[in-house]
Design an enzyme around this catalytic site. Structure first.
Site, short mmCIF file in Angstrom:
data_model
loop_
_atom_site.label_atom_id
_atom_site.label_comp_id
_atom_site.label_asym_id
_atom_site.label_seq_id
_atom_site.Cartn_x
_atom_site.Cartn_y
_atom_site.Cartn_z
N ASP A 37 1.48 -4.86 -13.58
CA ASP A 37 2.39 -3.87 -13.01
C ASP A 37 3.68 -3.78 -13.83
O ASP A 37 4.20 -2.69 -14.07
CB ASP A 37 2.73 -4.24 -11.57
CG ASP A 37 1.49 -4.43 -10.71
OD1 ASP A 37 0.48 -3.75 -10.97
OD2 ASP A 37 1.54 -5.27 -9.78
N ARG A 77 -5.69 -6.08 5.76
CA ARG A 77 -5.20 -4.72 5.56
C ARG A 77 -6.11 -3.68 6.23
O ARG A 77 -5.79 -2.49 6.21
CB ARG A 77 -5.08 -4.41 4.06
CG ARG A 77 -6.42 -4.34 3.36
CD ARG A 77 -6.34 -4.41 1.84
NE ARG A 77 -5.20 -3.81 1.22
CZ ARG A 77 -4.83 -4.07 -0.05
NH1 ARG A 77 -5.53 -4.94 -0.78
NH2 ARG A 77 -3.79 -3.48 -0.57
N LYS A 83 -5.18 -3.43 -22.13
CA LYS A 83 -4.60 -4.75 -22.00
C LYS A 83 -5.67 -5.82 -22.18
O LYS A 83 -6.77 -5.69 -21.64
CB LYS A 83 -3.92 -4.90 -20.64
CG LYS A 83 -2.80 -3.91 -20.36
CD LYS A 83 -2.28 -4.05 -18.95
CE LYS A 83 -3.34 -3.69 -17.92
NZ LYS A 83 -2.85 -3.76 -16.53
#
Length: 310
Positions: free
Chosen positions: A244, A100, A212
């Site tokens: 997500d 990337r 979480k």
């Protein structure tokens, strides 16, 4: 809502060194969140940049097929779309290789904020992953948080070992919703205990927090302190994309008027479905089932504290 980040083409095989063929898909944390929100029936737009190449075309087509608005995705004529490769090891472990550097999305910068904010979104989803792509994306995330106005700023730290950890502390006073894992809370606040994490986040100026814990479930802030919601996962084939899906479910429920307890339960349900399948979003329910789950969350949330805040 608008999610801001990078989507890439994923090429996957059991043995990258020997594979003759690869399974191809599109992946990206913020696009995954948008996908979950759109699947639940809310409007979602993805803001990013792609290259003028077949991978960029694939990202756009896949996002549109998911029901996500791509009007905020710019095609950069001088930079490529990012790609990454995933290898599934014999022990079911996964090894990921990213390509990337110099990608179109890494060139996002403050000027991109104008078009995003002109949409007047109800919520802006940003992440530490986007801020870690380079100086430009980091400046864009900061500008969006600063200029969000009435939009709910949603931050997912999404810290990745392969990328430099961005300094998210200056953003926290502008964050209306922080959804993070216990590993990330240790980095941000030096704490993983839910009560201490919530206290530290409030002290930093964060409006709402969800913590979480992976297989341990998740915690939201109730009137009497942290409230626990167990995991909904019954089978774990691929954990990628679970966070997500959780955020997308939670955010869609809150934007629809559910309280944090019902929103956490919906997020956990979507995450549990995603981990049971391979792929970031393949496990999301079909639209009819998703709409039914959201309706249930709204009914379920009638007695939740904080209902209708957003």
């Amino acid at each position: 809502m608008v999610g801001v980040g990078e989507a890439m083409v994923l090429l996957e095989a059991d043995d990258l060194a020997a594979a003759a063929r690869f399974d191809a898909s599109v992946a990206g944390a913020e696009l995954n969140v948008c996908t979950a929100v759109a699947r639940l029936g809310l409007r979602a737009a993805f803001a990013s940049r792609v290259g003028p190449d077949p991978f960029g075309t694939r990202v756009l087509r896949e996002a549109e097929a998911r029901g996500v608005d791509t009007g905020l995705v710019i095609t950069d004529p001088g930079r490529p779309t990012g790609v990454f490769f995933k290898e599934i090891r014999p022990d079911s472990g996964r090894r990921v290789h990213y390509y990337r550097a110099g990608s179109a999305a890494s060139a996002m910068d403050v000027p991109d904020a104008g078009a995003i904010l002109a949409r007047r979104p109800r919520a802006l989803v940003v992440s530490g992953l986007t801020a870690a792509l380079g100086p430009g994306p980091a400046r864009l995330v900061a500008a969006l948080c600063e200029q969000a106005g009435d939009a709910l700023v949603v931050l997912d730290p999404n810290l990745r070992p392969a990328l430099p950890a961005p300094d998210l502390a200056p953003l926290l006073p502008r964050v209306g919703l922080l959804v993070l894992g216990q590993d990330e809370s240790r980095v941000l606040f030096g704490e993983s205990d839910p009560a201490r994490v919530f206290a530290a986040a409030r002290a930093a100026g964060v409006g709402e927090v969800v913590l979480k814990g992976g297989p341990e479930g998740a915690w939201y802030a109730g009137d009497a302190g942290p409230e626990h919601v167990p995991t909904a996962a019954r089978e774990v084939r691929d954990p990628v994309g679970a966070g997500d899906a959780f955020l997308g479910g939670y955010l869609a429920a809150r934007l629809s008027g559910a309280g944090p307890g019902a929103a956490t339960r919906l997020g956990a349900e979507l995450a549990g479905r995603v981990v049971a399948t391979s792929g970031d979003t393949a496990g999301l329910p079909d639209p009819a089932t998703a709409h039914a789950l959201l309706r249930h969350a709204l009914t379920d949330g009638l007695t939740d504290e904080g209902r209708g805040q957003r």
